[in-house]
Design an enzyme around this catalytic site. Sequence first.
Site, PDB file in Angstrom:
ATOM      1  N   LYS A 172     110.283  82.261  33.316  1.00 57.13           N
ATOM      2  CA  LYS A 172     108.979  81.938  33.815  1.00 57.13           C
ATOM      3  C   LYS A 172     108.349  83.183  34.653  1.00 57.13           C
ATOM      4  O   LYS A 172     107.311  83.480  34.700  1.00 57.13           O
ATOM      5  CB  LYS A 172     109.402  80.829  34.825  1.00 57.13           C
ATOM      6  CG  LYS A 172     108.238  80.368  35.746  1.00 57.13           C
ATOM      7  CD  LYS A 172     108.441  79.165  36.509  1.00 57.13           C
ATOM      8  CE  LYS A 172     108.876  79.744  37.933  1.00 57.13           C
ATOM      9  NZ  LYS A 172     108.053  79.766  38.961  1.00 57.13           N
TER      10      LYS A 172
ATOM     11  N   LYS B 106     113.674  88.481  27.680  1.00 55.46           N
ATOM     12  CA  LYS B 106     114.220  87.272  27.931  1.00 55.46           C
ATOM     13  C   LYS B 106     113.232  86.359  28.248  1.00 55.46           C
ATOM     14  O   LYS B 106     112.251  86.557  28.710  1.00 55.46           O
ATOM     15  CB  LYS B 106     115.155  87.214  29.021  1.00 55.46           C
ATOM     16  CG  LYS B 106     115.803  86.049  29.557  1.00 55.46           C
ATOM     17  CD  LYS B 106     116.815  86.279  30.628  1.00 55.46           C
ATOM     18  CE  LYS B 106     117.195  84.801  31.170  1.00 55.46           C
ATOM     19  NZ  LYS B 106     117.857  84.931  32.469  1.00 55.46           N
TER      20      LYS B 106
ATOM     21  N   LYS C 181     114.899  91.012  41.439  1.00 57.40           N
ATOM     22  CA  LYS C 181     114.334  90.079  42.336  1.00 57.40           C
ATOM     23  C   LYS C 181     114.155  91.245  43.679  1.00 57.40           C
ATOM     24  O   LYS C 181     114.328  91.060  44.738  1.00 57.40           O
ATOM     25  CB  LYS C 181     114.863  89.075  43.009  1.00 57.40           C
ATOM     26  CG  LYS C 181     115.282  88.117  41.910  1.00 57.40           C
ATOM     27  CD  LYS C 181     116.218  86.912  42.159  1.00 57.40           C
ATOM     28  CE  LYS C 181     116.622  86.219  41.073  1.00 57.40           C
ATOM     29  NZ  LYS C 181     116.102  85.108  40.428  1.00 57.40           N
TER      30      LYS C 181
END
Length: 335
Positions: free
Chosen positions: A203, A200, A120
């Site tokens: 979304k 992984k 992030k």
Amino acid sequence: MPTTKKRILTGDRPTGKLHLGHYAGSLANRVSLQDVYDTFIMVADVQALTDNFNHPEFVRQHVREVVMDNLAVGIDPSRATLFIQSLVPEIAELTVFFSNLVTLQRLQRNPTVKTEIQEKGRLFKGGKVTYGFLGYPISQAADILFCRAHLVPVGEDQLPMIEQTREIAEKFNAIYGDVFPLPEAKMSSLGRLAGLDGRKMSKSMNNAIYLSDDPAAVQDKIKTARTDSGSEIKFDPEQKPEIANLMTYYKLVTGMDMKAIEQDFANIKSYATFKEQLAKAISAFLAPIQEKRKEYEKDPARVDDILRAGTARALQEAKTTMALVREKMKIDYFI
Ligand code: TRP
């Protein structure tokens, strides 16, 4: 209703629809365990806000979606308790008390948090991270411990969270007195399902097959998935990682073992044909899930009723736990 069953708590962040990775990692497990355990399933909106604090409408919009996904795969609201995290303020209260028991250094070492901060980067520029985000493992411990859960069905990526929860429970019990069981993680027997690109399934990485993907979307995603050289359908993760990955999808949705899958395709020797069959098998697997989901989509009031009833039950458990906590922490004034 009092119950002697052991308790499960698990949850999902309302940040998107759930996908096959969630199914393999945790949803399937929840469904099969809901008969044996008193099951609590949380919509973790407070946790979702730790990295979405600047667009709360996005979090709100996904609350019903994750609930419907749970119901669609077979969570039975008459047995399991579905509730919204932010409506149980005792969880936030416990988070405050638990935060005295965890060092900053320990939080900074949590591998899940570390990876997420890197992922992030756009939100936490230059490695700067909010207090709320860094502390979310403490909040997650409160999620699990507010109802004194014994078991937490989760995917592999959540193991460090459960480890930290156990440390917090242990420390609380040692300092103030026994209140909390030391919860255990329950890993799925279906194994980890990677995304279409082998990373992984997530979304944010655009590599997921959603439980609500229609046959055309599934076909499209499988068709464009990478394959390896050669043409044989053989489970060889070293030599043929892409095909091996797609074979794990086939295994998940058909329940077949790898040997049986290899045998079925022994004479075919065509990745394109395998992919066609795979797309069909995935859609056949998803069809009853989607049918059930549609019933709930047509009736949002029913979903709200389920959440309302579940939240009332969660609040009851929270009050019972807080009475114990307050007594042990000597803050049970005027009661
Ligand atoms: N962190 C979990 C995830 O990202 C969601 C979650 C929140 C959770 N609270 C929980 C999972 C408590 C298990 C137990 O998927």
